[in-house]
Design a protein around this motif. Structure first.
Motif, short mmCIF file in Angstrom:
data_model
loop_
_atom_site.label_atom_id
_atom_site.label_comp_id
_atom_site.label_asym_id
_atom_site.label_seq_id
_atom_site.Cartn_x
_atom_site.Cartn_y
_atom_site.Cartn_z
N GLU A 94 1.05 -1.17 0.05
CA GLU A 94 -0.07 0.03 0.00
C GLU A 94 0.84 1.29 -0.19
OE1 GLU A 94 -3.33 -0.47 -0.47
OE2 GLU A 94 -2.70 -2.80 -0.30
N GLN A 100 -1.89 -0.69 -5.86
CA GLN A 100 -2.99 -0.95 -6.28
C GLN A 100 -3.13 -2.22 -7.14
OE1 GLN A 100 -5.55 2.41 -7.60
NE2 GLN A 100 -7.21 1.06 -7.63
N ARG A 103 -2.45 -5.41 -5.30
CA ARG A 103 -3.15 -6.06 -4.68
C ARG A 103 -4.68 -6.59 -5.61
NH1 ARG A 103 -4.75 -6.47 0.39
NH2 ARG A 103 -7.03 -6.46 1.06
#
Length: 118
Positions: A94, A100, A103
Protein backbone atom coordinates in the motif's frame (compact mmCIF):
# COMPACT_ATOMS: atom_id res chain seq x y z
CA UNK A 1 6.49 -17.85 -19.05
CA UNK A 2 9.76 -19.73 -18.54
CA UNK A 3 11.38 -16.59 -17.12
CA UNK A 4 8.44 -16.10 -14.75
CA UNK A 5 8.85 -19.63 -13.38
CA UNK A 6 12.58 -19.14 -12.95
CA UNK A 7 12.10 -15.92 -10.98
CA UNK A 8 9.33 -17.46 -8.89
CA UNK A 9 11.50 -20.46 -8.07
CA UNK A 10 14.34 -18.18 -7.03
CA UNK A 11 12.06 -16.23 -4.66
CA UNK A 12 10.41 -19.21 -2.97
CA UNK A 13 13.38 -20.07 -0.70
CA UNK A 14 13.21 -16.53 0.73
CA UNK A 15 9.52 -16.95 1.48
CA UNK A 16 10.15 -19.88 3.77
CA UNK A 17 13.34 -18.89 5.58
CA UNK A 18 13.14 -19.82 9.26
CA UNK A 19 13.78 -17.82 12.42
CA UNK A 20 17.15 -19.49 12.96
CA UNK A 21 18.26 -17.70 9.78
CA UNK A 22 17.36 -14.41 11.45
CA UNK A 23 19.42 -15.37 14.49
CA UNK A 24 22.44 -16.22 12.33
CA UNK A 25 22.14 -12.92 10.45
CA UNK A 26 21.83 -11.02 13.74
CA UNK A 27 24.96 -12.72 15.09
CA UNK A 28 26.82 -11.51 11.99
CA UNK A 29 25.31 -8.03 12.42
CA UNK A 30 23.53 -8.28 9.07
CA UNK A 31 20.47 -6.19 9.94
CA UNK A 32 20.05 -5.20 6.32
CA UNK A 33 19.78 -8.90 5.43
CA UNK A 34 17.11 -9.41 8.09
CA UNK A 35 15.16 -6.43 6.76
CA UNK A 36 15.49 -7.64 3.19
CA UNK A 37 14.25 -11.11 4.14
CA UNK A 38 11.21 -9.63 5.89
CA UNK A 39 10.43 -7.32 2.98
CA UNK A 40 10.81 -9.91 0.23
CA UNK A 41 8.44 -12.22 2.18
CA UNK A 42 5.85 -9.43 2.36
CA UNK A 43 5.93 -9.27 6.15
CA UNK A 44 5.06 -6.09 8.00
CA UNK A 45 8.07 -4.19 9.30
CA UNK A 46 9.31 -5.27 12.74
CA UNK A 47 9.61 -2.85 15.62
CA UNK A 48 12.91 -1.87 17.19
CA UNK A 49 12.06 -3.76 20.38
CA UNK A 50 11.23 -6.93 18.42
CA UNK A 51 14.53 -6.71 16.56
CA UNK A 52 16.43 -6.13 19.81
CA UNK A 53 15.28 -9.58 20.93
CA UNK A 54 17.71 -10.91 18.31
CA UNK A 55 20.56 -8.64 19.43
CA UNK A 56 21.69 -5.00 19.35
CA UNK A 57 19.57 -3.95 16.38
CA UNK A 58 20.65 -1.47 13.73
CA UNK A 59 17.28 -0.06 12.73
CA UNK A 60 18.65 2.05 9.88
CA UNK A 61 20.27 -0.96 8.20
CA UNK A 62 17.12 -3.04 8.80
CA UNK A 63 14.91 -0.37 7.19
CA UNK A 64 17.22 -0.07 4.20
CA UNK A 65 17.09 -3.83 3.59
CA UNK A 66 13.35 -3.91 4.25
CA UNK A 67 12.74 -1.25 1.59
CA UNK A 68 14.71 -3.25 -0.97
CA UNK A 69 12.82 -6.45 -0.12
CA UNK A 70 9.40 -4.80 -0.28
CA UNK A 71 10.27 -3.31 -3.66
CA UNK A 72 10.91 -6.83 -4.97
CA UNK A 73 7.87 -8.36 -3.27
CA UNK A 74 5.49 -5.71 -4.61
CA UNK A 75 6.03 -6.64 -8.25
CA UNK A 76 2.50 -6.87 -9.69
CA UNK A 77 3.73 -9.33 -12.32
CA UNK A 78 4.01 -12.00 -9.63
CA UNK A 79 1.07 -11.01 -7.42
CA UNK A 80 -1.50 -13.25 -9.12
CA UNK A 81 0.70 -16.33 -8.69
CA UNK A 82 1.35 -15.46 -5.04
CA UNK A 83 -2.37 -15.21 -4.36
CA UNK A 84 -3.04 -18.41 -6.26
CA UNK A 85 -0.31 -20.15 -4.23
CA UNK A 86 -1.91 -19.08 -0.95
CA UNK A 87 0.75 -16.53 0.02
CA UNK A 88 -1.00 -14.23 2.49
CA UNK A 89 -0.73 -10.51 1.76
CA UNK A 90 -0.23 -8.22 4.78
CA UNK A 91 -0.71 -4.93 2.89
CA UNK A 92 2.95 -3.94 2.68
CA UNK A 93 2.58 -2.66 -0.90
CA UNK A 94 0.00 0.00 0.00
CA UNK A 95 1.34 3.40 -0.94
CA UNK A 96 3.88 2.06 -3.42
CA UNK A 97 3.82 2.96 -7.11
CA UNK A 98 2.23 -0.37 -8.13
CA UNK A 99 0.49 -1.08 -4.82
CA UNK A 100 -3.07 -0.98 -6.15
CA UNK A 101 -2.24 -3.16 -9.16
CA UNK A 102 -0.39 -5.61 -6.90
CA UNK A 103 -3.36 -5.91 -4.55
CA UNK A 104 -5.84 -6.41 -7.40
CA UNK A 105 -3.71 -9.13 -9.02
CA UNK A 106 -3.03 -10.81 -5.68
CA UNK A 107 -6.75 -10.71 -4.80
CA UNK A 108 -7.64 -12.26 -8.16
CA UNK A 109 -5.25 -15.16 -7.51
CA UNK A 110 -6.38 -15.50 -3.88
CA UNK A 111 -10.04 -15.66 -4.90
CA UNK A 112 -9.32 -18.22 -7.58
CA UNK A 113 -7.29 -20.29 -5.13
CA UNK A 114 -10.21 -20.37 -2.69
CA UNK A 115 -12.68 -21.29 -5.43
CA UNK A 116 -10.47 -24.16 -6.56
CA UNK A 117 -9.97 -25.35 -2.98
CA UNK A 118 -6.15 -25.15 -2.95
Amino acid sequence: MKGFKLVLLSVIPFLFACASGDEALAEKGDWEGIGYADGVKGRTQRSYSTLNELGAANMGAYEQGYSKGVAEFCNPNFAYQMGLSGVYYEGVCEGTKDGQKFRMEWQRGWNESNQLGY
